[in-house]
Design an enzyme around this catalytic site. Structure first.
Site, short mmCIF file in Angstrom:
data_model
loop_
_atom_site.label_atom_id
_atom_site.label_comp_id
_atom_site.label_asym_id
_atom_site.label_seq_id
_atom_site.Cartn_x
_atom_site.Cartn_y
_atom_site.Cartn_z
N GLY A 105 0.84 -1.21 0.00
CA GLY A 105 0.00 0.00 0.00
C GLY A 105 0.87 1.25 0.00
NE ARG A 133 -5.24 -7.27 -2.01
CZ ARG A 133 -5.01 -6.51 -0.94
NH1 ARG A 133 -3.83 -6.51 -0.35
NH2 ARG A 133 -5.96 -5.72 -0.47
CG ASP A 178 4.59 -7.26 7.46
OD1 ASP A 178 3.68 -6.44 7.19
OD2 ASP A 178 4.37 -8.45 7.74
N GLY A 179 5.06 -7.27 4.26
CA GLY A 179 4.73 -8.23 3.20
C GLY A 179 5.71 -8.12 2.04
CB THR A 232 3.60 0.21 6.60
OG1 THR A 232 2.24 0.01 7.02
CG2 THR A 232 4.50 -0.17 7.77
CG ASP A 261 -0.61 -0.86 8.66
OD1 ASP A 261 -1.45 0.05 8.57
OD2 ASP A 261 -0.61 -1.87 7.91
CG ASP A 301 2.64 -3.64 10.46
OD1 ASP A 301 3.25 -3.02 9.56
OD2 ASP A 301 1.71 -4.42 10.23
NE ARG A 308 -25.36 12.86 17.59
CZ ARG A 308 -25.68 13.46 16.47
NH1 ARG A 308 -24.75 14.01 15.72
NH2 ARG A 308 -26.94 13.51 16.08
NE ARG A 321 -1.18 -5.35 7.44
CZ ARG A 321 -0.25 -6.15 6.97
NH1 ARG A 321 -0.60 -7.04 6.07
NH2 ARG A 321 0.99 -6.09 7.37
CD GLU A 358 -7.58 -1.74 9.21
OE1 GLU A 358 -8.43 -1.32 8.42
OE2 GLU A 358 -6.39 -1.97 8.89
CD GLN A 390 -6.85 5.85 8.91
OE1 GLN A 390 -6.42 5.47 9.98
NE2 GLN A 390 -7.79 5.19 8.25
NE ARG A 391 -2.53 3.10 1.57
CZ ARG A 391 -3.20 2.02 1.15
NH1 ARG A 391 -3.66 1.16 2.02
NH2 ARG A 391 -3.37 1.80 -0.12
O1 F6P Z 1 -1.15 -1.79 5.30
C1 F6P Z 1 -1.67 -0.55 5.03
C2 F6P Z 1 -3.17 -0.56 5.00
O2 F6P Z 1 -3.63 0.76 4.76
C3 F6P Z 1 -3.81 -1.15 6.25
O3 F6P Z 1 -3.81 -0.27 7.34
C4 F6P Z 1 -5.19 -1.50 5.72
O4 F6P Z 1 -5.80 -2.54 6.45
C5 F6P Z 1 -4.90 -1.92 4.31
O5 F6P Z 1 -3.65 -1.37 3.94
C6 F6P Z 1 -5.94 -1.50 3.31
O6 F6P Z 1 -5.63 -2.09 2.11
P1 F6P Z 1 -6.28 -1.65 0.70
O7 F6P Z 1 -5.61 -0.38 0.28
O8 F6P Z 1 -5.94 -2.79 -0.18
O9 F6P Z 1 -7.75 -1.45 0.94
#
Ligand code: F6P
Length: 357
Positions: free
Chosen positions: A12, A75, A114-115, A136, A138, A140, A173, A182, A233, A284-285
């Site tokens: 990602g 992927r 990491d992937g 990332t 994440d 992580d 609220r 992840r 999430e 967030q990205r």
């Molecule tokens: O690993 C980065 C990330 O943004 C995770 O936080 C999230 O679960 C995932 O990728 C979302 O993946 P996609 O962009 O394939 O929806």
């Protein structure tokens, strides 16, 4: 000796990738006189021989731009590649290695999570020097305390929590903000603390609904009629599974999401409060990288090219304390880095009255 190094961005995207591409190109070209070839769309471009030559003029002006000028694929694995128009996966790793040789590249810098870095380690083996750079949101990746993109993501989530505060307070609220990460809770924990959330739910710790109800009730009794939660999430209950939007392909590729919508209904029934759920998603990205991410990208890129100069391979440039280090990709390939349950920030969060579940 003039060398040619290849570079790709996988997994990602996130803010700061371009800052890293720029620094790799400049260090290689200006300091060592090497050529740089950027493969497009991660491993996909490597297999399909799609690339562009990168010179300092090609990376001008990209420092502050999010995403990656090289494109990324989430992927694609060289070991299990489904070619366009086919359905059966093949091992395309030799095709990809041939592609590197065809451009005269003798080393590869992989910017990934990491992937992607685990794939890179397998792909390089003893044959091709590979140096990784961790990125990332994440945060992580094993072997580094920080990854490119995390700081910008935390800033975005913190800003969202700040904005939720005013409307939560006006309407009395409960606001549940679902954040990415992840299986790791770094984003929820950091942004939860930075934004002054009342609750942070992280995947590393199971939460229970009774505790969440208790937080809302306790706050109400103290005259605070709103509650804000930063929810990973991947959070789940004792013995439970996280919530998935879809389960396609291998389990690490399943799409997480939906926990807050679910929790909102349940919490609303139990507390008789109005509860709203918001999923921040791919915002967030995006965006322009923070100065911290730009500096991190530049120092890690510098460390990565220097590692190749010193003939290292099979390593990743990581952060330890305030310096960069080289760690083995074997370590990185051991799987994601989770928040340790004795992490000081969890203790600090609890000491200021946050519920961390
Ligand atoms: O690993 C980065 C990330 O943004 C995770 O936080 C999230 O679960 C995932 O990728 C979302 O993946 P996609 O962009 O394939 O929806």
């Amino acid at each position: 000796v003039t060398r040619t190094i290849a570079i790709l961005t996988g997994g990602g995207d996130c803010p700061g990738l371009n800052a890293a591409i720029r620094a790799v190109t400049r260090v290689a070209y200006d300091t060592y006189g090497w050529n740089v070839v950027g493969f497009l769309d991660g491993f996909e471009g490597l297999i399909q021989q799609r690339y562009r030559v990168l010179q300092p003029s090609d990376v001008r002006g990209i420092l502050r731009i999010g995403g990656t000028i090289l494109g990324a694929s989430n992927r694609t694995s060289p070991f299990s590649y489904v070619a366009p128009g086919t359905t059966e996966p093949i091992d395309a790793s030799e095709i990809a290695r041939e592609s590197l040789r065809s451009v005269g590249a003798d080393a590869l810098i992989v910017i990934g999570g990491d992937g992607t870095l685990s794939l890179a380690q397998r792909f390089g083996g003893d044959m091709i020097p590979i140096v990784g750079i961790p990125k990332t949101i994440d945060n992580d990746v094993r072997g580094t305390e920080f990854s490119i993109g995390f700081d910008t993501c935390v800033e975005t989530v913190t800003d969202a929590i700040d904005k939720l505060h005013t409307t939560a307070e006006s309407h009395h609220r409960v606001m549940l903000l679902e954040v990415m990460g992840r299986t790791a809770g770094w984003v929820a924990l950091y942004a939860g603390v930075a934004g002054g959330a009342d609750i942070a739910l992280i995947p590393e710790r199971a939460y229970n609904i009774e505790s969440l109800i208790a937080v809302v009730e306790r706050r109400r009794a103290a005259g605070k009629h709103f509650t804000i939660a930063a929810v990973s999430e991947g959070a789940s209950r004792p013995g439970g599974e996280p919530m998935y939007r879809s389960k396609v392909g291998e389990s690490h590729a399943w799409r997480l999401g939906g926990i807050c919508e679910h929790l909102a209904i349940e919490l609303g029934q139990h507390t008789r409060r109005e509860v709203r759920a918001l999923t921040l998603g791919h915002l967030q990205r995006g965006g322009t990288p923070t100065p911290t991410d730009r500096v991190l990208a530049t120092t890690l890129a510098h460390a990565a090219v220097r590692a190749l100069k010193a003939d290292h391979g099979g390593v990743m440039a990581g952060v330890s304390g305030s310096s960069t280090t080289l760690v083995s990709l074997d370590l990185v390939a051991q799987g994601p880095r989770n928040v340790p349950l004795d992490h000081e920030l969890i203790q600090a969060a609890e000491a200021i009255g946050m519920y961390v579940g």
